[in-house]
Design an enzyme around this catalytic site. Structure first.
Site, PDB file in Angstrom:
ATOM      1  NE  ARG A 119      -6.291   3.226  -6.513  1.00 16.41           N
ATOM      2  CZ  ARG A 119      -5.450   4.007  -5.857  1.00 16.41           C
ATOM      3  NH1 ARG A 119      -5.622   5.329  -5.878  1.00 16.41           N
ATOM      4  NH2 ARG A 119      -4.440   3.477  -5.178  1.00 16.41           N
ATOM      5  CB  SER A 122      -0.944   0.014   1.215  1.00 15.77           C
ATOM      6  OG  SER A 122      -1.894  -1.034   1.117  1.00 15.77           O
ATOM      7  CD  GLN A 139     -27.749 -17.131   3.119  1.00 17.55           C
ATOM      8  OE1 GLN A 139     -26.528 -17.238   3.021  1.00 17.55           O
ATOM      9  NE2 GLN A 139     -28.439 -17.689   4.087  1.00 17.55           N
ATOM     10  CD  GLU A 179      -5.207  -1.277 -10.965  1.00 14.79           C
ATOM     11  OE1 GLU A 179      -5.367  -0.052 -11.016  1.00 14.79           O
ATOM     12  OE2 GLU A 179      -5.224  -2.000 -11.961  1.00 14.79           O
TER      13      GLU A 179
END
Length: 395
Positions: free
Chosen positions: A258, A137, A351, A378
Site C-alpha cells: 500500500r 475486499s 478542467q 490493494e
C-alpha cells in the site's frame, strides 16, 4: 518533476535512486505511455530497461542479487516511475510483491532458485494471486483449495483468481488457497480460515490456466486477467507458509504494498499537476496566459498542496516501517489520501485544459482514467478508512 521537489529528507542514496528512475521514466517510459495505453500493449523493452537498472530486484535482498531497498527508496522509485506510466509502475510493484513473498516466506532453496534471475532479468515476471470473483475486499472468503496428495507429496489446486496483474506475461505466481487436509499439522480443520496458505506456482504448471485480458477504464497497458486452477499439481516444497499463516502473510504483504500504491498515486498526481501548470503557462485567453488568471492559480495552489500533503503521508508511513513500528494505519492513511489526491488533481488538470483535456491528445485524459484504480486495488478506499478508524479507537 525534479529531485528538489521530492524533499531534502532523503538520503544521498535514496535521492540518487529517485533521480535515476525519474531520468529513465522521462526518457523511456513517458514517451511510450500514450501508445501503450491506446494499443493496450505492455512495453516489454521498458521492462528490460528496468531490469538493466536493477529495479526488477528492488525488494530482493542483496545476497540474492537485488537492491534490498528500504521503504523510502521503494516509495520514491514508485513515485518517479508512475510519473511516467502508472501501468508500468503497477507491473513492477506486483513483481516486487512476488519477490518479497519469496524472500520473506520462502525456503533458502526457493530463494536461491528464483530470486537471482527475477532480480537480474525481471523474468520470470511475478504475479500475486489473492482476490477472487466472490472474495475481493474479504479474502478470508476465498474458495480456491489445495488438497494434499500424500502419494505424490503434492498439493492439488482448484479454484479461480481475479484481477491478476501480469496475468499473461507472468511466469510465476504467489497463490493463496485453503488447504483441504484433515491433518493440517494439528490445526483445527473445522475452521477454514485456519487453512489459508500460499504457494509458489510456475505459470507453465499443468492446470494453470490464464483467462481473458480484461478491458479496463484505465491502466490499459497493464495486462489484467483471471487465472484458474484445474487440478493444478504443485510439489509440497512449493508451499511458502504453514496452513493458517497465509492470510496474515497476505495482509502483511499488502500493507507493505500500500505504501507503493500511495507513492504511485502521488506520481500520477504530480504528473497531472505538471501538465496543468505547463498548459496554463502556454494557453492564452482574454489576451493573456490563463496562468495569470486568479481562478486558475488557485486551482494549481490547491493541487500542489494536495500532492505535497499526500507525499508527506507516504514518507511518514515509510519512516514508521523503517523504524520497526506498527505502520498499518499510516500505510492506510497514505493510500487513502494519496489516491483521493490523484483523483482530484487529475480532475482539476482536465478542467484547466478545458475541452482539450477531454481528448486523447493530452496526457491528462489518460492520467485521469489511470488515477481511479488507485482508489480500488490493494484495498479500496473504504477498506483503508476502516483500518484508520480502528486506529482512531485503538482497536
Amino acid at each position: 518533476m525534479t529531485g528538489a521537489r521530492v524533499g531534502s529528507a532523503l538520503t544521498d542514496e535514496q535521492q540518487a535512486v529517485h533521480d535515476l528512475v525519474e531520468e529513465f521514466a522521462a526518457a523511456e517510459v513517458r514517451p511510450t505511455a500514450a501508445e501503450a495505453d491506446e494499443t493496450e500493449t505492455f512495453p516489454e523493452d521498458v521492462w528490460d530497461g528496468l531490469a538493466e537498472l536493477g529495479l526488477t530486484g528492488l525488494t530482493v535482498p542483496e545476497e540474492y542479487g537485488g537492491f534490498g531497498a528500504d521503504e523510502t527508496t521503494y516509495a520514491v522509485a514508485n513515485e518517479a516511475l508512475a510519473h511516467g506510466s502508472l501501468a508500468v509502475a503497477t507491473a513492477l510493484s506486483v513483481h516486487c510483491l512476488a519477490t518479497s513473498c519469496i524472500a520473506e516466506f520462502g525456503s533458502e532453496a526457493q530463494r536461491e532458485a528464483w530470486l537471482p534471475e527475477m532480480a537480474e532479468t525481471g523474468r520470470p515476471v511475478g504475479m500475486f494471486c489473492l482476490s477472487e470473483p466472490h472474495a475481493g475486499s474479504n479474502p478470508a472468503e476465498m474458495s480456491t483449495t489445495a488438497t494434499y496428495d500424500p502419494e505424490t507429496d503434492e498439493y492439488v489446486l482448484n479454484g479461480e483468481k481475479q484481477w491478476i496483474t501480469n496475468g499473461k506475461r507472468g511466469g510465476v505466481a504467489i497463490v493463496f488457497a485453503k488447504v483441504d487436509d484433515e491433518a493440517r499439522d494439528g490445526d483445527d480443520a473445522s475452521d477454514p480460515d485456519d487453512a489459508i496458505t500460499q504457494f509458489l506456482v510456475p505459470a507453465d504448471t499443468d492446470g494453470f490456466e490464464v483467462g481473458k485480458k480484461e478491458e479496463k477504464l484505465g491502466l490499459r497497458a497493464s495486462d489484467t486477467t483471471g487465472i484458474s486452477f484445474d487440478d493444478c499439481r504443485v510439489p509440497a516444497e512449493n508451499r511458502l507458509t504453514e496452513p493458517g499463516k497465509g492470510l496474515s502473510a497476505a495482509f502483511r504483504t499488502l500493507t507493505e504494498g500500500r505504501i507503493g500504491i500511495a507513492a504511485q498515486a502521488v506520481g500520477v498526481a504530480q504528473a497531472a499537476l505538471d501538465e496543468a501548470k505547463s498548459y496554463a503557462e502556454e494557453r492564452e485567453q482574454f489576451d493573456r496566459p490563463i496562468a495569470e488568471i486568479q481562478t486558475i492559480r488557485h486551482k494549481l495552489a490547491e493541487m500542489s498542496t494536495d500532492v505535497s500533503a499526500a507525499r508527506l503521508l507516504v514518507r511518514e508511513a515509510c519512516r514508521q516501517a523503517e523504524a520497526g513500528e506498527d505502520y498499518r494505519v499510516a500505510a492506510s492513511k497514505a493510500k487513502y489520501r494519496a489516491s483521493e489526491a490523484a483523483m482530484s488533481v487529475t480532475n482539476e488538470a482536465i478542467q484547466i485544459h478545458g475541452g482539450y483535456g477531454y481528448t486523447t491528445e493530452f496526457d491528462v485524459e489518460r492520467l485521469y482514467r489511470d488515477a481511479k484504480i488507485t482508489e480500488i486495488y490493494e484495498g479500496t478506499t473504504e477498506v483503508q478508512k476502516t483500518i484508520v478508524a480502528r486506529g482512531v479507537f485503538g482497536e
